[in-house]
Scaffold this active site. Structure first.
Site, PDB file in Angstrom:
ATOM      1  N   ASN A  91      10.540  -9.650   5.226  1.00 30.64           N
ATOM      2  CA  ASN A  91      10.167 -10.566   4.147  1.00 30.64           C
ATOM      3  C   ASN A  91       9.236 -11.647   4.673  1.00 30.64           C
ATOM      4  OD1 ASN A  91      12.158 -11.845   5.639  1.00 30.64           O
ATOM      5  ND2 ASN A  91      13.320 -12.576   3.871  1.00 30.64           N
TER       6      ASN A  91
ATOM      7  N   TYR B  19     -10.708   2.144   5.596  1.00 30.89           N
ATOM      8  CA  TYR B  19      -9.670   1.857   4.614  1.00 30.89           C
ATOM      9  C   TYR B  19     -10.221   0.912   3.555  1.00 30.89           C
ATOM     10  CZ  TYR B  19      -4.923   0.971   2.964  1.00 30.89           C
ATOM     11  OH  TYR B  19      -3.779   0.891   2.208  1.00 30.89           O
ATOM     12  N   SER B  20     -10.045   1.281   2.289  1.00 31.33           N
ATOM     13  CA  SER B  20     -10.555   0.453   1.206  1.00 31.33           C
ATOM     14  C   SER B  20      -9.635   0.548  -0.008  1.00 31.33           C
ATOM     15  CB  SER B  20     -11.971   0.891   0.802  1.00 31.33           C
ATOM     16  OG  SER B  20     -12.424   0.156  -0.319  1.00 31.33           O
ATOM     17  N   ASN B  21      -9.079  -0.575  -0.403  1.00 28.51           N
ATOM     18  CA  ASN B  21      -8.220  -0.612  -1.588  1.00 28.51           C
ATOM     19  C   ASN B  21      -8.990  -0.230  -2.844  1.00 28.51           C
ATOM     20  OD1 ASN B  21      -5.516  -1.485  -0.728  1.00 28.51           O
ATOM     21  ND2 ASN B  21      -6.591  -3.280   0.026  1.00 28.51           N
TER      22      ASN B  21
ATOM     23  N   SER C   9       0.779  -1.244   0.000  1.00 31.78           N
ATOM     24  CA  SER C   9       0.000   0.000   0.000  1.00 31.78           C
ATOM     25  C   SER C   9       0.802   1.281   0.000  1.00 31.78           C
ATOM     26  CB  SER C   9      -0.959   0.026   1.185  1.00 31.78           C
ATOM     27  OG  SER C   9      -2.030  -0.840   0.950  1.00 31.78           O
TER      28      SER C   9
ATOM     29  N   PHE D  21     -13.161 -13.623  -3.763  1.00 30.78           N
ATOM     30  CA  PHE D  21     -11.859 -13.059  -4.099  1.00 30.78           C
ATOM     31  C   PHE D  21     -10.802 -13.537  -3.105  1.00 30.78           C
ATOM     32  CE2 PHE D  21      -8.576  -9.888  -3.405  1.00 30.78           C
ATOM     33  CZ  PHE D  21      -8.132  -9.632  -4.702  1.00 30.78           C
ATOM     34  N   ALA D  22     -11.110 -13.407  -1.800  1.00 32.52           N
ATOM     35  CA  ALA D  22     -10.154 -13.815  -0.774  1.00 32.52           C
ATOM     36  C   ALA D  22      -9.844 -15.306  -0.868  1.00 32.52           C
ATOM     37  CB  ALA D  22     -10.697 -13.477   0.611  1.00 32.52           C
TER      38      ALA D  22
END
Length: 428
Positions: A372, A202-204, A98, A162-163
């Site tokens: 990572n 919050y929204s992509n 993000s 989707f998930a």
């Protein structure tokens, strides 16, 4: 950006920008350390220790760079590759999730400075008919609401189907290509969280729409605009907008995920290769700690945006009682640290990679870090250690790392933090 458990890190989406005519040359850092740096070789000791604690907590590796007007310090801990044992290095690239959003917001604000759009324009004006259904109405959502997450538009990564593919079915779907308009349509299958301006969530989906607006206004792919307006002017040669490219550029380490929760004993998977189109303009970019520091210092130092647009970018709204020390602007978040200092930047998470980049308000001092992994590490601890000279409350102080003169020096360190605070759903 963040509010969910680390394993679910929503694929962050990304983009970047800045008005070319107003873009100054890349930051120039003297090649020798300041007298203050030379007198305090352990200045970054707490930061190094925070990185090491991230590895102790389970992250395979951690990486950070701190930089100011005089010198850069690089810290690493753990490994870049669990198979070969190669240590992490300061030139390693990683997916920034993000953090991409700050680049995209920068481009939108550059376009506004050029008079090509207004933050008060509705989504409907630029993307007619796309934001419709189940209570969504693009005629009532402004571009400003997209950029500061007050639109109420549903988060497409919350969709179960989707998930199920992107997270639960990762190995079967890691190379799938997702069209941005299809991501928006997934969100339109659900009701909005609230009427535009009625809250913060919050929204992509907001930044997928922002990327589409950039393309509609300019007639070019949003990634090309990021490259033209930000990456090339600042000389960010290690930063890229990969599109559907699944492989990582060299040098880079491996990315690791537990995919389904951080329970003890959960298998760790190598998820380095993936098609990042599922994140698109909300979180697909790749960068390095050095490039991220250069970007945020240039942005907050006034090199990418006129004063008026930078003021709009740093005009914030509260994100909720769960995160009282955080506020969100336009693709940029402010956070008040335990020692009273304020930093600005963004966090990001995507499969196997958790990152954060912050800077002082004047761009004078910056920190970028990466783990990572997507299940271990505390990035807030690293930020607190660097800017407050100590670990966050409840954490221990650390051992010294190595200072190095100039922006390309090296040291050793590593540790992580959950993405951006948010109400309801989150992403990286």
């Amino acid at each position: 950006m963040t509010a969910r458990p680390a394993p679910r890190i929503r694929t962050a989406l990304a983009a970047a920008t800045a008005v070319a005519a107003l873009t100054a040359a890349a930051l120039v850092t003297p090649a020798t350390a300041s007298a203050a740096e030379q007198r305090t070789p352990d200045r970054h000791g707490a930061t190094q220790r925070a990185l090491e604690q991230a590895v102790e907590a389970g992250s395979p590796g951690a990486l950070a760079q701190a930089t100011d007007r005089y010198a850069a310090w690089d810290g690493e801990a753990g490994v870049a590759d669990r198979t070969t044992g190669r240590e992490r290095g300061p030139a390693d690239g990683f997916r920034v999730g993000s953090i991409t959003k700050t680049f995209v917001a920068t481009v939108i604000l550059q376009l506004e400075a050029e008079g090509r759009l207004s933050l008060d324009d509705t989504v409907e004006r630029w993307l007619p008919g796309l934001v419709r259904g189940n209570g969504h109405d693009g005629r009532t959502v402004t571009l400003r609401r997209l950029l500061n997450h007050t639109s109420g538009i549903h988060e497409y990564t919350d969709d179960k189907e989707f998930a199920g593919k992107v997270f639960g079915g990762f190995f079967e779907h890691r190379y799938d290509t997702w069209a941005p308009r299809d991501l928006v349509r997934i969100a339109m299958g659900h009701a909005p969280y609230f009427a535009p301006g009625g809250g913060w969530h919050y929204s992509n989906t907001n930044y997928v729409l922002a990327g589409l607006v950039v393309e509609k206004v300019t007639g070019r792919p949003y990634g090309r605009e990021v490259e033209r307006r930000v990456l090339r002017p600042l000389g960010l040669r290690a930063t890229s907008v990969p599109g559907t490219r699944a492989a990582m550029p060299r040098p880079s380490g491996r990315a690791y995920s537990v995919l389904v929760g951080p329970e003890p004993g959960t298998a760790i998977h190598d998820v380095t290769e993936l098609n990042p189109s599922a994140a698109w303009a909300a979180g697909e970019m790749i960068s390095t700690t050095g490039d991220l520091n250069r970007f945020y210092r240039a942005l907050l130092g006034g090199r990418l945006l006129p004063r008026g647009q930078l003021k709009k970018m740093t005009t914030t709204v509260p994100v909720g009682a769960e995160a009282p020390n955080h506020r969100y602007g336009l693709g940029l978040m402010s956070q008040r640290l335990s020692c009273g200092k304020e930093v600005w930047g963004h966090s990001g998470g995507i499969h196997g990679s958790s990152s954060e980049a912050v800077s002082t308000r004047d761009g004078g001092r910056a920190l970028a870090l990466n783990f990572n992994s997507d299940w271990a590490g505390d990035s807030t601890a690293v930020v607190e250690a660097e800017f407050c000279g100590r670990s966050a409350p409840g954490r221990t102080h650390g051992a010294p790392g190595r200072d190095s003169a100039g922006p390309d020096g090296a040291g050793r360190a590593g540790q992580r933090r959950a993405d951006t605070p948010q109400r309801g759903s989150t992403t990286t």
